[in-house]
Scaffold this motif. Structure first.
Motif, short mmCIF file in Angstrom:
data_model
loop_
_atom_site.label_atom_id
_atom_site.label_comp_id
_atom_site.label_asym_id
_atom_site.label_seq_id
_atom_site.Cartn_x
_atom_site.Cartn_y
_atom_site.Cartn_z
N PRO A 49 2.31 13.08 -7.29
CA PRO A 49 3.41 12.14 -6.70
C PRO A 49 1.80 11.45 -5.63
O PRO A 49 1.72 11.28 -4.76
CB PRO A 49 2.39 14.09 -5.48
N TYR A 50 1.51 10.50 -6.83
CA TYR A 50 0.23 9.42 -6.37
C TYR A 50 1.06 8.18 -6.32
O TYR A 50 0.95 7.42 -6.15
CB TYR A 50 -0.23 9.86 -7.17
N ASP A 51 2.72 8.26 -6.76
CA ASP A 51 2.91 6.52 -6.57
C ASP A 51 3.34 6.10 -5.96
O ASP A 51 3.06 4.53 -6.44
CB ASP A 51 4.84 7.11 -7.73
N SER A 52 3.37 6.53 -4.49
CA SER A 52 3.61 4.83 -3.39
C SER A 52 2.03 4.83 -2.98
O SER A 52 1.90 3.53 -2.97
CB SER A 52 3.70 6.03 -2.60
N PHE A 53 0.64 5.71 -3.07
CA PHE A 53 0.06 5.26 -3.38
C PHE A 53 -0.70 3.99 -4.15
O PHE A 53 -1.32 3.01 -3.97
CB PHE A 53 -1.56 6.18 -3.16
N ALA A 54 -0.11 3.97 -5.09
CA ALA A 54 0.08 2.77 -6.28
C ALA A 54 -0.28 1.96 -5.97
O ALA A 54 -0.38 0.71 -6.61
CB ALA A 54 -0.61 4.02 -8.05
N THR A 55 1.89 1.22 -5.59
CA THR A 55 2.89 1.00 -5.62
C THR A 55 2.02 0.37 -4.49
O THR A 55 1.83 -0.66 -4.56
CB THR A 55 3.68 1.58 -5.60
N LEU A 56 1.34 0.75 -3.41
CA LEU A 56 1.13 0.19 -1.61
C LEU A 56 -0.47 -0.81 -2.25
O LEU A 56 -0.55 -1.67 -1.88
CB LEU A 56 0.93 1.47 -0.79
N ALA A 57 -1.38 0.24 -2.71
CA ALA A 57 -2.16 -0.74 -3.83
C ALA A 57 -2.19 -2.01 -4.55
O ALA A 57 -2.87 -3.09 -4.38
CB ALA A 57 -3.24 0.24 -4.63
N ALA A 90 -1.56 7.98 4.96
CA ALA A 90 -2.22 6.68 4.83
C ALA A 90 -1.04 5.95 4.30
O ALA A 90 -1.82 4.81 4.75
CB ALA A 90 -2.89 7.52 4.02
N VAL A 91 -0.29 6.15 3.37
CA VAL A 91 0.42 5.33 2.79
C VAL A 91 1.29 4.82 3.49
O VAL A 91 1.27 3.20 4.31
CB VAL A 91 1.48 5.11 1.72
N GLN A 92 2.03 5.50 4.94
CA GLN A 92 2.81 4.70 5.37
C GLN A 92 1.55 3.58 6.97
O GLN A 92 2.29 2.91 7.36
CB GLN A 92 3.72 5.29 6.68
N ALA A 93 0.91 4.52 7.11
CA ALA A 93 -0.13 2.95 8.29
C ALA A 93 -0.77 1.90 7.34
O ALA A 93 -0.49 0.95 7.79
CB ALA A 93 -1.26 3.86 7.92
#
Length: 220
Positions: A49-57, A90-93
């Motif tokens: 479940p880490y795809d959104s973290f990687a995309t935002l980074a 954290a990603v939404q923020a």
């Protein structure tokens, strides 16, 4: 960033798959597919479940590199219309901070067609900036110069006996298809007949490599 010209405008291709328009200080990305892994998990296929973290980074990295005044996301920014609601806090923020800091436009695609303003920014079906059309999926009937996404193009070439795949832009005189920017997106062969049908003849795959823009003719 590697400069090149499209439809009489100076752009710069970024190795992450983003496009920068210096004259307007506009950054363009396509097919982020935030929360794709959680969508699959809802349907019984468990993915990390880490795809959104990687995309935002990755998005924060290109924003820092070019300091845009505006950001245009060319559709399928979320894997479904409720994707923003499932974003980790954290990603939404981080995403809300980005949309609040500058003009930020979500152009809707086939995955997020029902998207409303949940993470800040503006929501549009498509847009015109001067003589350029911005939409999610290229329209073969469109005569004006057009920027789009949807197809996730990748160029596959044999190098020293090995098949190598790289995300690429697909360009003609009037169409520029951006690669998928998201971390969990895969890719369609740039020579796929459906993609060639949409963009028309004399297409090229544009690949950034070592500070250069490599051009590969694609069969119509």
């Amino acid at each position: 960033m590697v400069p090149f010209s499209f439809a009489g405008h100076a752009f710069a291709a970024m190795p992450q798959g983003a496009l920068f328009w210096p004259a307007r200080r506009a950054l363009m990305v396509a097919d982020l597919h935030f929360e794709k892994a959680s969508w699959f998990a809802k349907h019984g296929q468990m993915l990390p479940p880490y795809d959104s973290f990687a995309t935002l980074a990755a998005l924060e990295e290109v924003v820092e590199a070019c300091d845009p005044a505006e950001i245009w996301c060319l559709g399928d920014s979320f894997h479904d219309a409720a994707g923003c609601e499932r974003l980790p806090a954290a990603v939404q923020a981080g995403l809300r901070a980005m949309t609040a800091a500058r003009r930020f436009v979500w152009i809707t695609g086939n995955h997020d067609a029902g998207m409303v303003d949940r993470c800040g920014g503006e929501v549009m079906a498509e847009a015109r900036i001067g003589d350029l059309v911005l939409r999610h999926e290229a329209d073969p009937r469109e005569a004006a110069p057009e920027l789009s996404g949807h197809w996730h193009p990748k160029l596959r070439v044999a190098v020293r006996g090995r098949l190598v795949a790289r995300r690429c832009f697909v360009a003609t005189a009037t169409k520029l298809v951006l690669p998928a920017f998201g971390s969990l997106t895969g890719g369609l062969d740039a020579t796929h007949p459906e993609l060639m049908r949409v963009v028309g003849g004399r297409a090229q795959a544009l690949v950034t490599a070592g500070g250069r823009l490599l051009r590969f003719p694609l069969a119509a």
